[in-house]
Design an enzyme around this catalytic site. Structure first.
Site, short mmCIF file in Angstrom:
data_model
loop_
_atom_site.label_atom_id
_atom_site.label_comp_id
_atom_site.label_asym_id
_atom_site.label_seq_id
_atom_site.Cartn_x
_atom_site.Cartn_y
_atom_site.Cartn_z
N SER A 26 -32.49 41.51 -13.53
CA SER A 26 -32.48 42.73 -14.34
C SER A 26 -33.18 42.47 -15.67
CB SER A 26 -31.05 43.22 -14.58
OG SER A 26 -31.02 44.55 -15.02
N PRO A 27 -34.42 41.95 -15.65
CA PRO A 27 -35.10 41.52 -16.87
C PRO A 27 -35.51 42.65 -17.80
CG PRO A 27 -36.63 41.43 -15.04
CD PRO A 27 -35.28 41.73 -14.45
N LEU A 28 -35.48 43.88 -17.31
CA LEU A 28 -35.89 45.01 -18.14
C LEU A 28 -34.70 45.79 -18.67
CD1 LEU A 28 -38.95 46.24 -16.03
CD2 LEU A 28 -38.98 44.93 -18.16
N GLY A 29 -33.53 45.18 -18.65
CA GLY A 29 -32.34 45.84 -19.16
C GLY A 29 -32.53 46.31 -20.59
N HIS A 68 -25.80 32.49 -4.52
CA HIS A 68 -25.86 33.77 -5.22
C HIS A 68 -24.83 33.90 -6.36
CE1 HIS A 68 -27.21 38.18 -4.36
NE2 HIS A 68 -27.13 37.95 -5.65
N TYR A 124 -29.01 42.01 0.10
CA TYR A 124 -29.74 43.16 -0.43
C TYR A 124 -29.94 44.18 0.68
CZ TYR A 124 -30.76 40.49 -4.70
OH TYR A 124 -30.66 39.77 -5.87
#
Length: 294
Positions: A208-211, A128, A53
């Site tokens: 990316s849980p709010l996609g 990863h 990152y």
């Protein structure tokens, strides 16, 4: 903040995905550290990172070092914070991502992460992404060796299939603690992996849980964000943000699920953390079952 478990460790039901603090369009360090401190103030005790990152070439570990500095400067107790990092991917600095999951690389990467985080052992170390050039059992075997050596306390795997979860579970046993796949209101392809994780007692950390609700840091400037969905309509009635509704929906999917939404501002993670106290009704959950247009 409600709590959920990763292996034998209790963590806040909402974590912090720290990637946006170090990649493209990242905030300055003052705001980045303020964002991490706001997460801690809100009861967040899981911070998700990776050695890859970063933005520019030669910056490997930028996010890990940022987190270490933020924790060191925090005025409160950080003994209950679980920093989950990952190894096996790289960023050459041109915007692309590489995959290298040889046992030798993973061991070197984990040891470097230990030093950057300033810890005796990594609380949760995640592979990863599977490397198509390396047999899966060999990559997972490196995690087994890291567990046995005490370099890491628990292992996780990311971007995996159900078969890969089962094989990793056979190799790692109780050492396997988590699965991290993409999963959100807009992207639900990992339902089988979520069900298997729940069955095996593994934490499921959707990235990316709010996609479909908010733009991911992996999206370009024109990345899609849906408007006017049932998430937005229920949020308006409840007087909360659509992001809170999305996170509460995720929490209702499984007791194993622990969202790690990203944030670049203190207000964003403070808002997200409030979703842990939000319970959706059966009627609301039914309305959210099929919400996003194709």
């Amino acid at each position: 903040m409600q709590y959920r478990s990763i292996a034998h460790t209790a963590v806040g039901a909402i974590g912090l995905g720290a990637m946006p603090l170090s990649v493209e369009r990242r905030p300055d360090e003052t705001r980045a550290i303020a964002t991490i401190h706001a997460a801690l103030d809100a009861g967040v005790t899981l911070i998700d990172t990776a050695d890859s990152y970063h933005w520019h070439a030669g910056e490997a570990g930028h996010n890990e070092q940022l987190i270490a500095r933020a924790l060191a400067r925090y005025g409160g107790d950080t003994s209950g914070v679980l920093v989950a990092t990952k190894g096996g991917r790289g960023r050459p600095g041109d915007g692309s991502w590489t995959v290298t999951a040889t046992p030798a690389h993973l061991k070197r990467a984990a040891e470097a992460s230990v030093k950057r985080l300033g810890v005796d052992a990594i609380g949760l170390y995640q592979l990863h992404k599977p490397d198509p050039a390396v047999p899966w059992a060999e990559s997972v075997g490196a995690l087994r060796e890291l567990l046995d050596a005490g370099t890491i306390r628990a292992a996780g795997i990311s971007n995996v299939t159900t078969d890969q979860i089962r094989q990793a579970h056979r190799i790692l046993g109780d050492g396997l603690a988590s699965v991290q796949n993409q999963y959100s209101p807009a992207v639900r392809g990992s339902e089988p992996e979520l069900r298997l994780s729940t069955e095996l007692g593994l934490a499921f950390l959707p990235w990316s849980p709010l996609g479909g609700i908010s733009r991911s840091s992996l999206d370009g400037p024109s990345g899609p964000t849906s408007l006017g969905t049932a998430f937005h309509r229920i949020a308006a009635v409840r007087g909360v943000s659509p992001q809170q509704i999305a996170l509460a929906w995720l929490l209702a999917r499984s007791p194993a699920l622990i969202p790690v939404p990203g944030a670049t501002r203190p207000a964003s993670i403070t808002d997200s953390a409030r979703a842990a106290e939000l319970t959706l009704s059966t009627e609301e959950l039914a309305r959210l079952e099929d919400v996003l247009p194709g």
